[in-house]
Design an enzyme around this catalytic site. Structure first.
Site, PDB file in Angstrom:
ATOM      1  N   HIS A 135       0.831  -1.206   0.000  1.00 49.43           N
ATOM      2  CA  HIS A 135       0.000   0.000   0.000  1.00 49.43           C
ATOM      3  C   HIS A 135       0.857   1.243   0.000  1.00 49.43           C
ATOM      4  O   HIS A 135       0.586   2.234  -0.656  1.00 49.43           O
ATOM      5  CB  HIS A 135      -0.790   0.065   1.312  1.00 49.43           C
ATOM      6  CG  HIS A 135      -2.046  -0.663   1.234  1.00 49.43           C
ATOM      7  ND1 HIS A 135      -2.297  -1.769   1.975  1.00 49.43           N
ATOM      8  CD2 HIS A 135      -3.121  -0.433   0.476  1.00 49.43           C
ATOM      9  CE1 HIS A 135      -3.489  -2.189   1.690  1.00 49.43           C
ATOM     10  NE2 HIS A 135      -4.009  -1.403   0.787  1.00 49.43           N
TER      11      HIS A 135
ATOM     12  N   GLU B 286      -3.797 -12.414 -23.797  1.00 47.70           N
ATOM     13  CA  GLU B 286      -2.751 -12.519 -22.768  1.00 47.70           C
ATOM     14  C   GLU B 286      -2.146 -13.913 -22.716  1.00 47.70           C
ATOM     15  O   GLU B 286      -1.233 -14.153 -21.937  1.00 47.70           O
ATOM     16  CB  GLU B 286      -3.354 -12.243 -21.391  1.00 47.70           C
ATOM     17  CG  GLU B 286      -3.809 -10.830 -21.186  1.00 47.70           C
ATOM     18  CD  GLU B 286      -4.564 -10.681 -19.884  1.00 47.70           C
ATOM     19  OE1 GLU B 286      -4.081  -9.972 -19.010  1.00 47.70           O
ATOM     20  OE2 GLU B 286      -5.654 -11.270 -19.753  1.00 47.70           O
TER      21      GLU B 286
ATOM     22  N   ASP C 175       1.203 -10.286 -19.417  1.00 43.61           N
ATOM     23  CA  ASP C 175       0.895 -11.705 -19.213  1.00 43.61           C
ATOM     24  C   ASP C 175       1.262 -12.542 -20.426  1.00 43.61           C
ATOM     25  O   ASP C 175       1.675 -13.693 -20.281  1.00 43.61           O
ATOM     26  CB  ASP C 175      -0.591 -11.882 -18.871  1.00 43.61           C
ATOM     27  CG  ASP C 175      -0.824 -11.631 -17.401  1.00 43.61           C
ATOM     28  OD1 ASP C 175      -0.075 -12.209 -16.586  1.00 43.61           O
ATOM     29  OD2 ASP C 175      -1.711 -10.844 -17.054  1.00 43.61           O
TER      30      ASP C 175
ATOM     31  N   CYS D 276      -1.829  -3.057 -24.732  1.00 42.45           N
ATOM     32  CA  CYS D 276      -1.976  -2.344 -23.458  1.00 42.45           C
ATOM     33  C   CYS D 276      -0.986  -2.785 -22.385  1.00 42.45           C
ATOM     34  O   CYS D 276      -1.062  -2.323 -21.258  1.00 42.45           O
ATOM     35  CB  CYS D 276      -3.405  -2.475 -22.932  1.00 42.45           C
ATOM     36  SG  CYS D 276      -3.814  -4.150 -22.449  1.00 42.45           S
TER      37      CYS D 276
HETATM   38  C1  PEP Z   1      -1.167  -7.376 -19.348  1.00 42.22           C
HETATM   39  O1  PEP Z   1      -1.198  -8.536 -18.917  1.00 42.22           O
HETATM   40  O2  PEP Z   1      -0.367  -6.978 -20.217  1.00 42.22           O
HETATM   41  C2  PEP Z   1      -2.095  -6.368 -18.800  1.00 42.22           C
HETATM   42  C3  PEP Z   1      -2.182  -5.172 -19.331  1.00 42.22           C
HETATM   43  O3  PEP Z   1      -2.827  -6.710 -17.725  1.00 42.22           O
HETATM   44  P1  PEP Z   1      -2.247  -6.722 -16.218  1.00 42.22           P
HETATM   45  O4  PEP Z   1      -0.893  -6.101 -16.235  1.00 42.22           O
HETATM   46  O5  PEP Z   1      -3.236  -5.993 -15.402  1.00 42.22           O
HETATM   47  O6  PEP Z   1      -2.216  -8.193 -15.914  1.00 42.22           O
HETATM   48 MG    MG Z   2      -2.751  -9.194 -17.683  1.00 46.70          MG
END
Ligand code: PEP
Ligand code: MG
Length: 542
Positions: A188, A427, A451, A498
């Site tokens: 946190h 992912e 991921d 992303c």
């Molecule tokens: C990813 O896996 O690239 C992603 C954007 O999701 P997170 O990082 O939240 O797992």
């Molecule tokens: Mg992810």
């Protein structure tokens, strides 16, 4: 002794800072078991409890204003501990035996810490820090001294660990960075420090510095340098100047729009996990919210958020993203994100277990309120409902069926539902290899390279010893990204990237060769990514 010393830590919050060391002296809060004055001690104890409760409410309000609600909820949780029956009855037992109010605080704290430790649950264990934080607040209240006098010049806070309360107190001081002997990357306290832009290194271990020692925290290399050389001082000043200039330079790209030579547009949108981040995304010129990690709403609280609470959050996310879209991911709980309140069975390999859409489909009581909230919010903007951890089109079909069924229920209750799209996170290698089929059941693909990298290269994304092998440029990654983007475009479906690599400006040129429709990056990276993209693509609309 003024020789240069260098120690190394792990970067929890990046940036650089220069200051003297302020080493936290842990106040001795081990009062002896001496007897107090009966009723008087009870009055002192409950007086301190009620005063600390009031302080916590105030700290919560200030923190909420400063860094946002989710990041501040920890102070509400501290307030709840002070109402906890077991906590209070442990204190009461000590008071009954005639001990002092201070002793009762420690007895209650130790009782609660032992109970948490007995669970052996890492998430509950991390709560022990909260109890220590709370106990020292109560003791300070009882002894009427805080004992903390921060330096009046820029300083680096050096301590073994850090509580959220301490981070907020540092915000009022001239603290410019934090060094922790231990600490953890995702505590946190680290989240709060990040929200306050305080560079933070953890696991720096032991070093000793006199009060006046100048120390440089380098949150780009993970180094702490005592008595930096003249060149290092100079380099730091230069870095500061460059940061200022960089900010000014990047502001020019705030409102530009990009397109590939083919005429296809490219959006630079933001990844967010809170409303505050959505607000900042808008300020820095992000074109909508490309990934809203809704699971953060489910963490660090006592139970699941209600449909109404979710509805009001999603409405605001959509409004802040407008006129662009908000891609709201359904909760990606499981693996390393299991809320303390959720009855998750122990898994041998959680990253390969009940996570994301798998968990959602197994638990309609948890999933339905989220879907209902998203459906109701869909009237308020341009919504993509994004599904995490998908490996098969069947999972997407199952969610669509649920959405359709819930739309009917909502209609029967008098709730209107607007337009929305369904998106899939790519992912897993399975999802990338099934991109064509996934396009047939969805309207948007979002490549989550964090991921995708972990599942493709079989490297735990948190593994400290293997991070050098987790190379996003690995040919296997390239092939999977390329085929996903091509498959989506052949099927006429929009596709974004992303994961963290989308925000890495060293990779921008290479990433643009894939031709994705969106790069969604963390809010702080939006200006730099826009600047980097401008070097390679045509733009308009300054
Ligand atoms: C990813 O896996 O690239 C992603 C954007 O999701 P997170 O990082 O939240 O797992
Ligand atoms: Mg992810």
């Amino acid at each position: 002794m003024t020789h240069r010393i260098k120690v190394k830590g792990k970067i929890a919050v990046g940036g650089k800072a220069l200051g003297v060391i302020y080493e936290k002296q842990k106040k001795d809060i081990s009062p002896s078991a001496e007897t107090g004055h009966g009723e008087e001690e009870r009055l002192r104890f409950y007086g301190a409890v009620s005063h600390v409760k009031a302080i916590l409410e105030q700290v919560y309000r200030e923190s909420e204003e400063r860094v946002g609600r989710e990041e501040s909820e920890i102070f509400l949780i501290h307030g709840l501990i002070l109402e906890d029956e077991d906590f209070l009855s442990a204190a009461e037992k000590a008071l009954e035996k005639g001990h002092t109010a201070e002793y009762a605080v420690i007895a209650a704290r130790d009782y609660a810490v032992d109970a948490l430790r007995a669970t052996e649950d890492p998430l509950l264990l991390s709560r022990c820090d909260d109890l220590f934080d709370l106990a020292s607040r109560l003791i300070s209240e009882l002894t009427e001294e805080d004992g903390t006098v921060y330096p009046e010049e820029d300083f680096l806070y050096y301590a073994t660990d850090l509580t959220p309360g301490e981070v907020m107190a540092l915000d009022e001081s001239r603290c410019v960075g934090i060094l922790l002997r231990k600490g953890s990357l995702r505590s946190h306290a680290a989240i709060l420090a990040g929200a306050l832009s305080l560079p933070l290194l953890v696991e720096v271990g032991e070093f000793s510095a006199q009060e006046e020692t100048p120390v440089l925290l380098d949150g780009e290399t993970g180094e702490v340098i005592l008595f930096p050389s003249d060149e290092e001082f100079e380099a730091f000043r230069l870095w500061q100047k460059e940061k200022e200039e960089e900010k000014k330079r990047q502001r020019v790209f705030r409102d530009v729009r990009f397109h590939y030579p083919s005429g296809r547009g490219l959006l630079i949108s933001a990844n967010a996990g809170s409303l505050e981040e959505c607000e900042r995304a808008r300020e820095v010129g992000a074109e909508g919210v490309g990934l809203f990690r809704s699971e953060f709403l489910f963490m660090e609280r006592e139970d699941a958020p209600s449909e109404e609470e979710q509805l009001s959050l999603y409405r605001r996310v959509l409004a802040l993203a407008f006129p662009h879209r908000a891609v709201i991911r359904t909760f990606d709980l499981g693996a390393d994100k299991v809320p303390g309140w959720y009855p998750m069975a122990k898994e041998i390999n959680p990253a390969l277990g009940l996570r994301g859409v798998r968990l959602a489909l197994c638990d309609p009581a948890l999933f339905d309120p989220q879907l209902r909230a998203l459906l109701r919010a869909s009237l308020d903007g341009s919504l993509v409902i994004l599904l995490p951890m998908v490996t098969s089109p069947d999972e997407v079909r199952a969610v669509r069926e649920r959405l359709e069924a819930l739309t009917k229920v909502l209609a029967s209750e008098g709730h209107a539902v607007g337009q929305y799209s369904l998106g899939v996170m790519i992912e897993t290698p399975a999802a990338a290899l099934m991109a064509e089929e996934l396009c047939e059941v969805s309207e948007y693909l979002s490549i989550g390279t964090n991921d995708l990298l972990q599942y493709t290269l079989a490297i735990d994304r948190e593994h400290p010893a293997l991070s050098h092998l987790a190379d996003p440029r690995h040919p296997a990654m390239r092939r999977l990204i390329e085929r996903t983007v091509n498959a989506a475009h052949e099927k006429g479906v929009a596709v974004g990237i992303c994961g963290e690599i989308a925000g890495d400006t060293a990779l921008t040129k290479e990433l643009l060769t894939f031709g994705a429709d969106t790069l969604s990056v963390s809010v702080s990276k939006v200006p730099a990514v826009k600047e980097a993209v401008a070097k390679h693509l045509a733009s308009d609309g300054k």
